[in-house]
Design a protein around this motif. Structure first.
Motif, short mmCIF file in Angstrom:
data_model
loop_
_atom_site.label_atom_id
_atom_site.label_comp_id
_atom_site.label_asym_id
_atom_site.label_seq_id
_atom_site.Cartn_x
_atom_site.Cartn_y
_atom_site.Cartn_z
N ARG A 26 0.83 -1.21 0.00
CA ARG A 26 0.00 0.00 0.00
C ARG A 26 0.86 1.26 0.00
O ARG A 26 0.55 2.23 -0.69
CB ARG A 26 -0.93 0.00 1.21
CG ARG A 26 -2.31 -0.56 0.91
CD ARG A 26 -3.25 -0.30 2.06
NE ARG A 26 -4.62 -0.53 1.67
CZ ARG A 26 -5.64 -0.45 2.52
NH1 ARG A 26 -5.42 -0.14 3.78
NH2 ARG A 26 -6.87 -0.65 2.10
N GLN A 266 -5.05 -6.07 -1.02
CA GLN A 266 -5.41 -6.42 0.35
C GLN A 266 -6.39 -7.59 0.42
O GLN A 266 -6.87 -7.92 1.51
CB GLN A 266 -6.02 -5.19 1.05
CG GLN A 266 -5.08 -4.02 1.20
CD GLN A 266 -3.88 -4.37 2.05
OE1 GLN A 266 -4.00 -4.92 3.14
NE2 GLN A 266 -2.68 -4.03 1.56
N GLU A 307 -8.81 -1.87 -1.67
CA GLU A 307 -8.04 -2.96 -2.27
C GLU A 307 -8.50 -4.35 -1.84
O GLU A 307 -7.74 -5.31 -1.85
CB GLU A 307 -6.54 -2.81 -1.96
CG GLU A 307 -5.87 -1.64 -2.66
CD GLU A 307 -5.71 -1.86 -4.18
OE1 GLU A 307 -5.76 -3.02 -4.63
OE2 GLU A 307 -5.54 -0.85 -4.90
#
Length: 330
Positions: A26, A266, A307
């Protein structure tokens, strides 16, 4: 981007390769410039939509059957074997047809097979136009090969030209999409269907048809039933069922494959299985609807920075649809 029903478009499709972008953290994503981040996100979308093909059990069975018939037809002069892929819209018929053709051509190239030599065209793809005549369908074949045609050309001249091109180019696999347009209740379509049989007898290729509910077109009934059914094996592209353990396993495998293709940074691998039943209710087990739904959800997850898929939203959508149905009954 050229039409896949032309040689240039087909070669473009076969040659296209979409590499999976390397995952980044990220912080690394946030540190990218606006332009670099946009390029990275476009690469993820392209891979998900065009580069990551999910090989379902239905696809593998159809691919295996295609390979078998190409092998058996190599030495046959008459009575060549073929395949028909039938199903309702959204079941991945065209995608399956194209991918089977692409994999066959790439396999021939990678093994340096003679049919993949310069100047040869091992696979062709033609879509049947609506309300087509035999001549109109032949012109679609000629268009794929970029053969010059004249309006005054006779049916026989067109047939000879196309058949000669297929023989000269060592065409092994002939993919014919939208075959449901050959509804045999209409005479012009009967003539077009007969033309395909003639073309098959004049060249060495294996013919593979795909269309919507082909069983209802007359190709598999009436005077042609015995002839077609004996030589063409019917495969049905249908929605995934989860009423059995095997069906649930196949559906789960599909969800895992699509989840992986989304490239969300994610998304915990396997998390999507928690929404397996909700996703089946939302899509009725149709692969086309499932991919559209998940790719749209992935786009939103990328845009809002989360995500990861909002699995709870799928459950809420099921509840909303149920509430709307109940309201409609009142």
């Amino acid at each position: 981007m050229n039409e896949v029903s032309t040689l240039e478009g087909w070669r473009e499709y076969v040659d296209a390769s979409y590499e999976r972008p390397l995952p980044v953290g990220r912080d690394e994503l946030a540190a990218m410039t606006f332009g670099d981040r946009a390029i990275y996100n476009v690469a993820r979308a392209r891979y998900s939509q065009a580069g990551a093909f999910v090989k379902t059990p239905q696809y593998r069975a159809f691919q295996r059957a295609t390979r078998e018939r190409i092998y058996l037809n190599q030495s046959r002069r008459v009575g060549k074997l073929g395949l028909i892929l039938s199903g309702e819209p959204g079941q991945g018929k065209t995608t399956t047809l194209l991918e089977v053709g692409k994999e066959h051509e790439l396999r021939r190239r990678h093994t340096n097979h003679p049919v993949a030599a310069d100047g040869n065209i091992p696979v062709i793809y033609v879509a049947v136009p609506a309300q087509c005549t035999a001549k109109a369908l032949l012109q679609e074949f000629a268009r794929f090969f970029a053969l010059p045609t004249l309006t005054r050309m006779t049916y026989g001249a067109l047939l000879d030209m196309v058949a000669n091109a297929m023989r000269r180019c060592s065409t092994e696999l002939v993919l014919i999409d939208d075959v449901h347009h050959l509804d045999l209740r209409y005479r012009q379509n009967v003539e077009a269907s007969d033309m395909l049989k003639q073309l098959s007898e004049r060249c060495g290729g294996t013919f593979v048809y795909a269309g919507i509910a082909v069983e209802a077109t007359g190709l598999l009934s009436g005077t042609r039933e015995g002839q077609i059914r004996k030589r063409f094996e019917l495969h049905t592209a249908g929605p995934f069922k989860i009423s059995s353990k095997q069906g649930q396993s196949d559906w789960g495998d599909l969800l895992l494959a699509v989840e992986d293709s989304l490239c969300l940074l994610q998304q915990r691998p396997g998390a999507i299985l928690a929404a397996a039943k909700a996703l089946h209710r939302l899509t009725n087990g149709e692969i086309g609807l499932l991919k559209d739904l998940l790719q749209l959800a992935a786009y939103r997850a990328i845009e809002d920075g989360s995500e990861e898929l909002d699995l709870a939203e799928f459950e809420h959508e099921v509840e909303r649809r149920q509430a709307n149905k109940q309201s409609a009954r009142l």
